[in-house]
Design a protein around this motif. Sequence first.
Motif, short mmCIF file in Angstrom:
data_model
loop_
_atom_site.label_atom_id
_atom_site.label_comp_id
_atom_site.label_asym_id
_atom_site.label_seq_id
_atom_site.Cartn_x
_atom_site.Cartn_y
_atom_site.Cartn_z
N SER A 130 1.83 0.19 10.59
CA SER A 130 1.53 -0.43 11.68
C SER A 130 1.09 -2.10 10.63
CB SER A 130 0.70 -0.03 12.95
OG SER A 130 -0.85 -0.15 11.92
N HIS A 131 1.81 -3.05 11.46
CA HIS A 131 1.19 -4.57 11.38
C HIS A 131 -0.76 -4.88 10.99
CE1 HIS A 131 4.94 -5.94 11.12
NE2 HIS A 131 5.40 -5.33 12.04
N ASN A 132 -1.25 -3.55 12.32
CA ASN A 132 -2.58 -4.04 12.46
C ASN A 132 -3.26 -3.07 11.06
OD1 ASN A 132 -2.67 -4.90 14.98
ND2 ASN A 132 -2.92 -2.87 16.15
N GLU A 133 -2.95 -2.30 10.77
CA GLU A 133 -3.21 -1.62 9.37
C GLU A 133 -2.89 -2.63 8.57
OE1 GLU A 133 -2.96 3.07 9.43
OE2 GLU A 133 -1.21 1.82 9.76
N HIS A 134 -1.73 -3.72 8.08
CA HIS A 134 -1.04 -4.41 7.10
C HIS A 134 -2.90 -5.41 7.16
CE1 HIS A 134 0.71 -6.72 5.01
NE2 HIS A 134 0.82 -6.57 3.76
N ASP A 135 -2.27 -6.18 8.21
CA ASP A 135 -3.59 -6.73 8.50
C ASP A 135 -5.15 -7.29 8.08
OD1 ASP A 135 -1.23 -8.49 9.24
OD2 ASP A 135 -1.68 -8.02 11.77
N SER A 136 -5.57 -5.06 8.60
CA SER A 136 -6.87 -5.44 7.95
C SER A 136 -7.08 -5.04 6.35
CB SER A 136 -7.16 -3.93 9.25
OG SER A 136 -8.27 -3.59 8.68
N ILE A 179 -5.78 -6.79 4.21
CA ILE A 179 -5.47 -8.30 3.56
C ILE A 179 -6.31 -9.10 4.03
CG2 ILE A 179 -3.79 -10.34 4.23
CD1 ILE A 179 -2.43 -8.17 3.03
N LYS A 180 -7.16 -8.49 5.16
CA LYS A 180 -8.22 -9.09 5.27
C LYS A 180 -9.32 -8.85 4.50
CE LYS A 180 -12.04 -10.02 9.16
NZ LYS A 180 -11.83 -9.54 10.69
N ASN A 181 -9.95 -7.55 4.05
CA ASN A 181 -10.03 -6.88 3.29
C ASN A 181 -10.13 -7.27 1.83
OD1 ASN A 181 -11.66 -5.02 4.95
ND2 ASN A 181 -10.35 -3.51 5.19
N TYR A 194 -8.97 -10.46 1.00
CA TYR A 194 -9.27 -11.69 0.99
C TYR A 194 -10.65 -11.60 0.74
CZ TYR A 194 -5.14 -14.27 1.38
OH TYR A 194 -4.17 -15.10 1.45
#
Length: 310
Positions: free
Chosen positions: A174-180, A182-184, A186
Amino acid sequence: MDLQAELKKIKSQLENGQIDENEYNKRQKSILDAWDTSPYAVLQLDSNATDAEIRSKYRKLAKNYHPDKNGGIETPEWNKLNKAYEILSDNNKRALYDKYSKLNAYVGGDLWFPYIGNLEIDLWLSSFLENETSPELEIMNQSDEKKRRHDIRISQIVRHLREKLSQFPKQDQSHNEHDSFIKNLYQDASKLSMEPNGKMLLSLLGGIYISKAQDYLHKFSIPTILNIYNKFFNGLGFAANLFSSFAMAKSKILNSEEVNKMAWRLSQSEISSITRETCDNLLKCSHDEKSHLVNSLQLLGKVWIEVGKQ
Protein backbone atom coordinates in the motif's frame (compact mmCIF):
# COMPACT_ATOMS: atom_id res chain seq x y z
CA MET A 1 25.73 -10.35 21.02
CA ASP A 2 25.80 -13.45 23.25
CA LEU A 3 27.37 -15.89 20.81
CA GLN A 4 26.92 -18.94 23.00
CA ALA A 5 23.21 -18.24 23.50
CA GLU A 6 22.64 -17.71 19.76
CA LEU A 7 24.39 -20.95 18.86
CA LYS A 8 22.46 -22.90 21.53
CA LYS A 9 19.21 -21.44 20.20
CA ILE A 10 19.67 -22.69 16.64
CA LYS A 11 21.00 -26.04 17.89
CA SER A 12 17.81 -26.45 19.91
CA GLN A 13 15.76 -25.59 16.81
CA LEU A 14 17.61 -28.29 14.88
CA GLU A 15 17.05 -30.90 17.57
CA ASN A 16 13.33 -30.00 17.80
CA GLY A 17 12.89 -30.33 14.06
CA GLN A 18 12.10 -26.63 13.55
CA ILE A 19 14.92 -26.31 11.00
CA ASP A 20 16.82 -28.86 8.91
CA GLU A 21 20.57 -29.40 8.87
CA ASN A 22 21.16 -27.18 5.83
CA GLU A 23 19.33 -24.29 7.47
CA TYR A 24 21.20 -24.94 10.72
CA ASN A 25 24.57 -24.74 8.93
CA LYS A 26 23.51 -21.58 7.12
CA ARG A 27 22.40 -19.87 10.34
CA GLN A 28 25.48 -21.01 12.22
CA LYS A 29 27.76 -19.52 9.55
CA SER A 30 25.75 -16.29 9.56
CA ILE A 31 26.03 -15.97 13.35
CA LEU A 32 29.76 -16.66 13.37
CA ASP A 33 30.40 -14.25 10.48
CA ALA A 34 28.34 -11.53 12.15
CA TRP A 35 30.10 -11.92 15.47
CA ASP A 36 31.97 -8.64 15.98
CA THR A 37 35.67 -8.96 15.20
CA SER A 38 36.58 -6.23 17.69
CA PRO A 39 38.54 -7.90 20.54
CA TYR A 40 36.67 -5.73 23.03
CA ALA A 41 33.32 -6.96 21.69
CA VAL A 42 34.47 -10.59 21.65
CA LEU A 43 35.46 -10.33 25.32
CA GLN A 44 32.35 -8.21 26.08
CA LEU A 45 34.45 -5.35 27.47
CA ASP A 46 34.66 -1.57 27.16
CA SER A 47 37.71 -0.05 25.48
CA ASN A 48 38.93 1.27 28.85
CA ALA A 49 38.95 -2.17 30.52
CA THR A 50 41.80 -2.83 32.94
CA ASP A 51 44.25 -5.71 32.64
CA ALA A 52 42.56 -7.45 35.57
CA GLU A 53 39.13 -7.12 33.91
CA ILE A 54 40.49 -8.56 30.68
CA ARG A 55 41.97 -11.59 32.44
CA SER A 56 38.82 -12.15 34.49
CA LYS A 57 36.46 -11.95 31.50
CA TYR A 58 38.66 -14.24 29.43
CA ARG A 59 38.70 -16.93 32.14
CA LYS A 60 34.92 -16.70 32.46
CA LEU A 61 34.24 -17.00 28.71
CA ALA A 62 36.91 -19.69 28.23
CA LYS A 63 34.84 -22.04 30.38
CA ASN A 64 32.07 -21.93 27.77
CA TYR A 65 34.20 -22.28 24.65
CA HIS A 66 37.05 -24.54 25.83
CA PRO A 67 37.64 -27.61 23.61
CA ASP A 68 36.89 -29.86 26.59
CA LYS A 69 33.30 -28.61 26.33
CA ASN A 70 33.16 -29.55 22.64
CA GLY A 71 34.60 -33.02 22.46
CA GLY A 72 38.18 -31.76 22.21
CA ILE A 73 37.42 -29.69 19.09
CA GLU A 74 38.82 -26.17 18.82
CA THR A 75 35.77 -24.28 17.53
CA PRO A 76 35.90 -20.97 15.58
CA GLU A 77 34.53 -19.10 18.61
CA TRP A 78 37.26 -20.58 20.82
CA ASN A 79 39.94 -19.46 18.37
CA LYS A 80 38.41 -16.00 18.09
CA LEU A 81 38.27 -15.68 21.88
CA ASN A 82 41.96 -16.55 22.16
CA LYS A 83 42.86 -14.15 19.36
CA ALA A 84 41.02 -11.34 21.15
CA TYR A 85 42.76 -12.15 24.43
CA GLU A 86 46.12 -12.31 22.68
CA ILE A 87 45.63 -8.74 21.45
CA LEU A 88 44.26 -7.18 24.64
CA SER A 89 46.58 -8.97 27.07
CA ASP A 90 49.68 -7.65 25.27
CA ASN A 91 50.17 -3.92 25.86
CA ASN A 92 51.96 -3.39 22.53
CA LYS A 93 49.33 -5.23 20.49
CA ARG A 94 46.51 -3.49 22.34
CA ALA A 95 48.05 -0.07 21.74
CA LEU A 96 48.41 -0.89 18.04
CA TYR A 97 44.77 -1.99 17.80
CA ASP A 98 43.56 1.13 19.61
CA LYS A 99 45.60 3.31 17.28
CA TYR A 100 44.19 1.44 14.27
CA SER A 101 40.65 2.23 15.39
CA LYS A 102 41.16 5.83 16.52
CA LEU A 103 41.08 7.70 13.21
CA ASN A 104 38.24 5.49 11.98
CA ALA A 105 35.96 7.26 14.46
CA TYR A 106 36.71 10.59 12.74
CA VAL A 107 35.71 9.30 9.30
CA GLY A 108 32.04 8.54 9.84
CA GLY A 109 31.76 7.45 13.45
CA ASP A 110 29.86 4.46 14.85
CA LEU A 111 26.67 4.85 12.79
CA TRP A 112 28.63 4.56 9.54
CA PHE A 113 30.53 1.42 10.52
CA PRO A 114 27.92 -1.02 9.05
CA TYR A 115 28.28 0.73 5.66
CA ILE A 116 32.07 1.24 5.43
CA GLY A 117 33.70 -1.00 8.07
CA ASN A 118 37.16 -0.38 9.50
CA LEU A 119 39.33 1.79 7.26
CA GLU A 120 42.65 0.23 6.27
CA ILE A 121 44.12 3.66 5.48
CA ASP A 122 43.95 4.49 9.19
CA LEU A 123 46.43 1.75 10.02
CA TRP A 124 48.86 3.02 7.40
CA LEU A 125 48.41 6.66 8.37
CA SER A 126 48.89 6.09 12.10
CA SER A 127 52.10 4.11 11.66
CA PHE A 128 53.42 6.37 8.90
CA LEU A 129 52.96 9.65 10.75
CA GLU A 130 54.71 8.32 13.86
CA ASN A 131 57.32 6.44 11.82
CA GLU A 132 56.83 3.28 13.87
CA THR A 133 57.29 -0.39 13.11
CA SER A 134 56.74 -3.51 15.18
CA PRO A 135 56.25 -7.26 14.70
CA GLU A 136 52.52 -6.75 15.28
CA LEU A 137 52.32 -4.06 12.60
CA GLU A 138 54.24 -6.25 10.15
CA ILE A 139 51.78 -9.10 10.74
CA MET A 140 48.79 -6.82 10.15
CA ASN A 141 50.35 -5.68 6.87
CA GLN A 142 50.93 -9.20 5.55
CA SER A 143 48.92 -9.93 2.41
CA ASP A 144 47.08 -12.92 3.91
CA GLU A 145 46.05 -10.94 6.98
CA LYS A 146 44.94 -7.99 4.82
CA LYS A 147 42.84 -10.31 2.64
CA ARG A 148 41.26 -11.90 5.71
CA ARG A 149 40.25 -8.49 7.10
CA HIS A 150 39.04 -7.38 3.67
CA ASP A 151 36.84 -10.46 3.14
CA ILE A 152 35.27 -10.14 6.60
CA ARG A 153 34.66 -6.44 6.04
CA ILE A 154 32.95 -6.97 2.68
CA SER A 155 30.77 -9.85 3.93
CA GLN A 156 29.58 -7.84 6.95
CA ILE A 157 28.69 -4.77 4.87
CA VAL A 158 26.90 -6.92 2.27
CA ARG A 159 24.89 -8.66 4.98
CA HIS A 160 23.87 -5.34 6.53
CA LEU A 161 22.83 -3.84 3.18
CA ARG A 162 20.90 -6.95 2.14
CA GLU A 163 18.95 -6.96 5.40
CA LYS A 164 18.19 -3.26 5.04
CA LEU A 165 17.20 -3.34 1.38
CA SER A 166 15.08 -6.47 1.74
CA GLN A 167 12.80 -4.49 4.06
CA PHE A 168 11.95 -2.00 1.32
CA PRO A 169 8.25 -2.07 0.28
CA LYS A 170 7.45 -3.92 -2.94
CA GLN A 171 5.21 -2.55 -5.67
CA ASP A 172 2.13 -4.45 -4.51
CA GLN A 173 2.22 -2.92 -1.01
CA SER A 174 0.00 0.00 0.00
CA HIS A 175 0.90 3.67 -0.44
CA ASN A 176 0.74 4.14 3.33
CA GLU A 177 3.36 1.45 3.91
CA HIS A 178 5.55 2.95 1.21
CA ASP A 179 5.24 6.51 2.54
CA SER A 180 5.95 5.38 6.09
CA PHE A 181 9.06 3.54 4.98
CA ILE A 182 10.36 6.51 2.99
CA LYS A 183 9.87 8.70 6.06
CA ASN A 184 11.99 6.29 8.10
CA LEU A 185 14.68 6.39 5.40
CA TYR A 186 14.92 10.16 5.69
CA GLN A 187 15.10 9.93 9.48
CA ASP A 188 17.92 7.38 9.31
CA ALA A 189 19.77 9.49 6.73
CA SER A 190 19.40 12.54 8.96
CA LYS A 191 21.08 10.69 11.83
CA LEU A 192 23.92 9.58 9.54
CA SER A 193 24.38 13.17 8.36
CA MET A 194 25.12 14.27 11.94
CA GLU A 195 28.15 11.96 12.18
CA PRO A 196 31.68 13.22 11.27
CA ASN A 197 31.77 13.85 7.51
CA GLY A 198 28.22 12.48 7.45
CA LYS A 199 26.82 14.63 4.63
CA MET A 200 29.82 13.99 2.41
CA LEU A 201 29.50 10.25 3.01
CA LEU A 202 25.79 10.37 2.19
CA SER A 203 26.57 12.05 -1.13
CA LEU A 204 29.52 9.77 -1.90
CA LEU A 205 27.82 6.44 -1.15
CA GLY A 206 24.45 7.61 -2.45
CA GLY A 207 25.99 8.41 -5.82
CA ILE A 208 27.68 5.01 -6.01
CA TYR A 209 24.44 3.22 -5.06
CA ILE A 210 22.57 4.94 -7.88
CA SER A 211 25.37 4.35 -10.36
CA LYS A 212 25.58 0.64 -9.51
CA ALA A 213 21.80 0.26 -9.68
CA GLN A 214 21.75 1.90 -13.13
CA ASP A 215 24.56 -0.40 -14.26
CA TYR A 216 22.36 -3.41 -13.58
CA LEU A 217 19.27 -1.77 -15.05
CA HIS A 218 21.05 -0.65 -18.24
CA LYS A 219 23.88 -3.06 -19.05
CA PHE A 220 26.65 -1.64 -21.28
CA SER A 221 25.04 1.80 -21.31
CA ILE A 222 26.76 5.16 -20.97
CA PRO A 223 26.64 5.06 -17.13
CA THR A 224 28.72 1.85 -17.24
CA ILE A 225 31.36 3.51 -19.43
CA LEU A 226 31.39 6.55 -17.18
CA ASN A 227 32.03 4.29 -14.20
CA ILE A 228 35.27 3.10 -15.82
CA TYR A 229 36.43 6.70 -16.06
CA ASN A 230 35.26 7.42 -12.52
CA LYS A 231 37.35 4.53 -11.19
CA PHE A 232 40.35 5.74 -13.17
CA PHE A 233 40.16 9.32 -11.93
CA ASN A 234 39.38 8.08 -8.43
CA GLY A 235 42.70 6.21 -8.53
CA LEU A 236 44.51 9.33 -9.73
CA GLY A 237 42.90 11.34 -6.94
CA PHE A 238 44.06 8.83 -4.36
CA ALA A 239 47.63 8.96 -5.70
CA ALA A 240 47.60 12.77 -5.59
CA ASN A 241 46.27 12.80 -2.03
CA LEU A 242 48.83 10.20 -1.00
CA PHE A 243 51.69 12.26 -2.45
CA SER A 244 50.37 15.44 -0.83
CA SER A 245 49.96 13.72 2.53
CA PHE A 246 53.49 12.31 2.34
CA ALA A 247 54.92 15.78 1.64
CA MET A 248 52.93 17.35 4.48
CA ALA A 249 53.96 14.64 6.93
CA LYS A 250 57.62 14.97 5.99
CA SER A 251 57.44 18.71 6.62
CA LYS A 252 56.42 17.90 10.23
CA ILE A 253 53.94 20.78 10.39
CA LEU A 254 50.81 18.69 10.88
CA ASN A 255 48.46 19.41 13.76
CA SER A 256 45.57 17.17 14.81
CA GLU A 257 43.08 18.97 12.56
CA GLU A 258 45.34 18.54 9.52
CA VAL A 259 45.82 14.85 10.33
CA ASN A 260 42.05 14.39 10.42
CA LYS A 261 41.65 16.18 7.09
CA MET A 262 44.39 13.99 5.62
CA ALA A 263 42.62 10.88 6.90
CA TRP A 264 39.38 11.99 5.28
CA ARG A 265 40.97 12.74 1.89
CA LEU A 266 42.70 9.38 1.75
CA SER A 267 39.67 7.52 3.07
CA GLN A 268 37.36 8.70 0.28
CA SER A 269 39.17 6.56 -2.29
CA GLU A 270 39.13 3.51 -0.04
CA ILE A 271 35.45 3.94 0.83
CA SER A 272 34.53 4.35 -2.84
CA SER A 273 36.34 1.15 -3.77
CA ILE A 274 34.82 -0.82 -0.88
CA THR A 275 31.32 0.44 -1.66
CA ARG A 276 31.55 -0.55 -5.34
CA GLU A 277 32.80 -4.02 -4.44
CA THR A 278 30.06 -4.33 -1.82
CA CYS A 279 27.37 -3.51 -4.39
CA ASP A 280 28.78 -6.04 -6.85
CA ASN A 281 28.72 -8.78 -4.20
CA LEU A 282 25.28 -7.74 -3.00
CA LEU A 283 23.78 -8.18 -6.47
CA LYS A 284 25.15 -11.68 -7.03
CA CYS A 285 21.78 -13.32 -6.48
CA SER A 286 18.70 -14.63 -8.27
CA HIS A 287 16.98 -12.47 -10.89
CA ASP A 288 13.88 -11.80 -8.75
CA GLU A 289 15.87 -10.86 -5.66
CA LYS A 290 18.27 -8.76 -7.72
CA SER A 291 15.40 -6.78 -9.26
CA HIS A 292 14.09 -5.79 -5.83
CA LEU A 293 17.57 -5.03 -4.45
CA VAL A 294 18.47 -2.85 -7.44
CA ASN A 295 15.32 -0.74 -7.12
CA SER A 296 15.79 -0.47 -3.36
CA LEU A 297 19.47 0.47 -3.75
CA GLN A 298 18.56 3.22 -6.21
CA LEU A 299 15.90 4.60 -3.87
CA LEU A 300 18.29 4.56 -0.92
CA GLY A 301 20.89 6.41 -2.99
CA LYS A 302 18.41 9.13 -3.99
CA VAL A 303 17.37 9.72 -0.37
CA TRP A 304 20.98 9.88 0.81
CA ILE A 305 22.00 12.35 -1.88
CA GLU A 306 19.04 14.58 -1.11
CA VAL A 307 19.80 14.62 2.63
CA GLY A 308 23.52 15.06 1.92
CA LYS A 309 22.80 18.28 0.01
CA GLN A 310 20.68 19.82 2.77
